[in-house]
Motif scaffolding. Sequence first.
Motif, PDB file in Angstrom:
ATOM      1  N   PHE A 195      13.146  -5.340  -4.138  1.00 19.45           N
ATOM      2  CA  PHE A 195      12.713  -4.481  -5.244  1.00 19.45           C
ATOM      3  C   PHE A 195      11.261  -4.056  -5.078  1.00 19.45           C
ATOM      4  N   LEU A 196      10.390  -5.002  -4.733  1.00 19.08           N
ATOM      5  CA  LEU A 196       8.962  -4.699  -4.623  1.00 19.08           C
ATOM      6  C   LEU A 196       8.657  -3.718  -3.494  1.00 19.08           C
ATOM      7  N   ALA A 197       9.312  -3.921  -2.352  1.00 16.84           N
ATOM      8  CA  ALA A 197       8.934  -3.164  -1.155  1.00 16.84           C
ATOM      9  C   ALA A 197       9.797  -1.933  -0.898  1.00 16.84           C
ATOM     10  N   ALA A 198      10.782  -1.662  -1.758  1.00 20.48           N
ATOM     11  CA  ALA A 198      11.663  -0.512  -1.529  1.00 20.48           C
ATOM     12  C   ALA A 198      10.867   0.788  -1.500  1.00 20.48           C
ATOM     13  N   PRO A 199      11.182   1.700  -0.579  1.00 20.89           N
ATOM     14  CA  PRO A 199      10.476   2.990  -0.532  1.00 20.89           C
ATOM     15  C   PRO A 199      10.634   3.744  -1.843  1.00 20.89           C
ATOM     16  N   VAL A 200       9.609   4.496  -2.179  1.00 21.78           N
ATOM     17  CA  VAL A 200       9.646   5.317  -3.392  1.00 21.78           C
ATOM     18  C   VAL A 200      10.417   6.597  -3.085  1.00 21.78           C
ATOM     19  N   SER A 201      11.401   6.902  -3.907  1.00 24.21           N
ATOM     20  CA  SER A 201      12.247   8.070  -3.671  1.00 24.21           C
ATOM     21  C   SER A 201      11.520   9.360  -4.035  1.00 24.21           C
ATOM     22  N   PRO A 202      11.951  10.472  -3.466  1.00 23.11           N
ATOM     23  CA  PRO A 202      11.383  11.768  -3.875  1.00 23.11           C
ATOM     24  C   PRO A 202      11.543  12.019  -5.369  1.00 23.11           C
ATOM     25  N   THR A 203      12.649  11.539  -5.931  1.00 28.12           N
ATOM     26  CA  THR A 203      12.876  11.713  -7.372  1.00 28.12           C
ATOM     27  C   THR A 203      11.807  10.998  -8.179  1.00 28.12           C
ATOM     28  N   ALA A 204      11.478   9.760  -7.776  1.00 29.67           N
ATOM     29  CA  ALA A 204      10.459   8.998  -8.492  1.00 29.67           C
ATOM     30  C   ALA A 204       9.083   9.638  -8.327  1.00 29.67           C
ATOM     31  N   LEU A 205       8.795  10.118  -7.123  1.00 31.66           N
ATOM     32  CA  LEU A 205       7.503  10.769  -6.890  1.00 31.66           C
ATOM     33  C   LEU A 205       7.356  12.039  -7.718  1.00 31.66           C
ATOM     34  N   ALA A 206       8.444  12.795  -7.843  1.00 28.45           N
ATOM     35  CA  ALA A 206       8.403  14.013  -8.651  1.00 28.45           C
ATOM     36  C   ALA A 206       8.174  13.669 -10.118  1.00 28.45           C
ATOM     37  N   ALA A 207       8.838  12.595 -10.588  1.00 22.07           N
ATOM     38  CA  ALA A 207       8.676  12.184 -11.983  1.00 22.07           C
ATOM     39  C   ALA A 207       7.265  11.672 -12.255  1.00 22.07           C
ATOM     40  N   LEU A 208       6.594  11.214 -11.195  1.00 19.37           N
ATOM     41  CA  LEU A 208       5.262  10.646 -11.340  1.00 19.37           C
ATOM     42  C   LEU A 208       4.184  11.718 -11.492  1.00 19.37           C
TER      43      LEU A 208
ATOM     44  N   PRO B 168       0.809  -1.228   0.000  1.00 23.30           N
ATOM     45  CA  PRO B 168       0.000   0.000   0.000  1.00 23.30           C
ATOM     46  C   PRO B 168       0.840   1.275   0.000  1.00 23.30           C
ATOM     47  N   HIS B 169       2.110   1.161   0.376  1.00 25.05           N
ATOM     48  CA  HIS B 169       2.956   2.363   0.429  1.00 25.05           C
ATOM     49  C   HIS B 169       3.544   2.714  -0.932  1.00 25.05           C
ATOM     50  N   ILE B 170       3.306   1.864  -1.928  1.00 24.66           N
ATOM     51  CA  ILE B 170       3.792   2.143  -3.285  1.00 24.66           C
ATOM     52  C   ILE B 170       2.618   2.667  -4.107  1.00 24.66           C
ATOM     53  N   PRO B 171       2.652   3.924  -4.543  1.00 23.87           N
ATOM     54  CA  PRO B 171       1.513   4.477  -5.291  1.00 23.87           C
ATOM     55  C   PRO B 171       1.433   3.896  -6.701  1.00 23.87           C
ATOM     56  N   GLU B 172       0.233   3.892  -7.229  1.00 19.37           N
ATOM     57  CA  GLU B 172       0.059   3.543  -8.638  1.00 19.37           C
ATOM     58  C   GLU B 172       0.489   4.719  -9.507  1.00 19.37           C
ATOM     59  N   PRO B 173       1.046   4.482 -10.697  1.00 19.69           N
ATOM     60  CA  PRO B 173       1.176   3.184 -11.341  1.00 19.69           C
ATOM     61  C   PRO B 173       2.462   2.434 -10.983  1.00 19.69           C
ATOM     62  N   LEU B 174       3.241   2.966 -10.033  1.00 16.92           N
ATOM     63  CA  LEU B 174       4.509   2.319  -9.704  1.00 16.92           C
ATOM     64  C   LEU B 174       4.306   0.925  -9.138  1.00 16.92           C
TER      65      LEU B 174
ATOM     66  N   GLY C 287       1.663  14.235 -12.733  1.00 20.46           N
ATOM     67  CA  GLY C 287       1.052  14.429 -14.038  1.00 20.46           C
ATOM     68  C   GLY C 287       0.792  13.151 -14.802  1.00 20.46           C
ATOM     69  N   VAL C 288       1.263  12.001 -14.279  1.00 22.73           N
ATOM     70  CA  VAL C 288       1.033  10.717 -14.949  1.00 22.73           C
ATOM     71  C   VAL C 288      -0.324  10.178 -14.522  1.00 22.73           C
ATOM     72  N   ASP C 289      -1.153   9.824 -15.474  1.00 23.13           N
ATOM     73  CA  ASP C 289      -2.487   9.290 -15.201  1.00 23.13           C
ATOM     74  C   ASP C 289      -2.429   7.768 -15.205  1.00 23.13           C
ATOM     75  N   PRO C 290      -2.539   7.092 -14.067  1.00 19.35           N
ATOM     76  CA  PRO C 290      -2.470   5.627 -14.027  1.00 19.35           C
ATOM     77  C   PRO C 290      -3.511   4.962 -14.905  1.00 19.35           C
ATOM     78  N   ALA C 291      -4.687   5.594 -15.045  1.00 19.77           N
ATOM     79  CA  ALA C 291      -5.764   4.995 -15.836  1.00 19.77           C
ATOM     80  C   ALA C 291      -5.422   4.930 -17.318  1.00 19.77           C
ATOM     81  N   ALA C 292      -4.450   5.742 -17.742  1.00 18.83           N
ATOM     82  CA  ALA C 292      -4.090   5.771 -19.165  1.00 18.83           C
ATOM     83  C   ALA C 292      -3.059   4.701 -19.513  1.00 18.83           C
ATOM     84  N   LEU C 293      -2.574   3.975 -18.514  1.00 25.11           N
ATOM     85  CA  LEU C 293      -1.535   2.981 -18.739  1.00 25.11           C
ATOM     86  C   LEU C 293      -2.123   1.582 -18.758  1.00 25.11           C
TER      87      LEU C 293
END
Length: 223
Positions: A196-209, A144-150, A211-217
């Motif tokens: 790999f699956l449970a690693a925390p999401v970095s601020p860099t990855a969150l910033a890159a995310l 649950p701590h990993i946001p979609e679409p990640l 504007g990305v619409d998970p529903a479009a993937l």
Amino acid sequence: MTVVAPSTKEQIVRTAERLFAECGLDGVSLRQISAEAGNGNNSAVQYHFGSKDQLVQAVYEFRLPELYERRQILVSHRRPDDLRSWVECYVLPMLEQGEQEGSHYLTFIATLQQQTRRNLFECLPERFQASTRWFWERIGSLLPHIPEPLRTHRIGQAMAFTMHAASDRERARNYGQEVLPFAVHVSDLVDGLLGFLAAPVSPTALAALEGVDPAALTWQLSP
């Protein structure tokens, strides 16, 4: 004990699995498969299966029922309730398949995924796709701590890595190369997948995310 010889169709399917694994989908003809299967009728493959795509699906349908049944048995026996247990229930049957004598199935899948743009798995009966989706959902619910679409992306990448790692081991065994003991291979691979699956999401990855619409993937399932 009486040994029952495989049927003509099974001989063709096993031969196709090996030749597709070794040569790729475009690197072998239906006539070659017939000849390698020991069938004097050069049109035997077309007679039994119709086309190369249908033969590929026949390979899937030959291997998948046992693999999926093994997954369900593991779930019933282990009653998984944590991430490691669910991952093990998913990947262990795949790794066990590569240990079977004469199996080229994992190399077959890896080769097809590298050499064709088509996702032939999506042409299989819905029960196979539904089982894979069910496992992905169970694993995703424990992240649950990993946001979609990640989250879905990580699961897909982890399963793809498992398949390629298993195919590398299967290929090495078929060529008589040394491999790690099976239990060591499994435990080390699962350790890496969990990290790999449970690693925390970095601020860099969150910033890159942003504007990305998970529903479009969309994501391709695989066996």
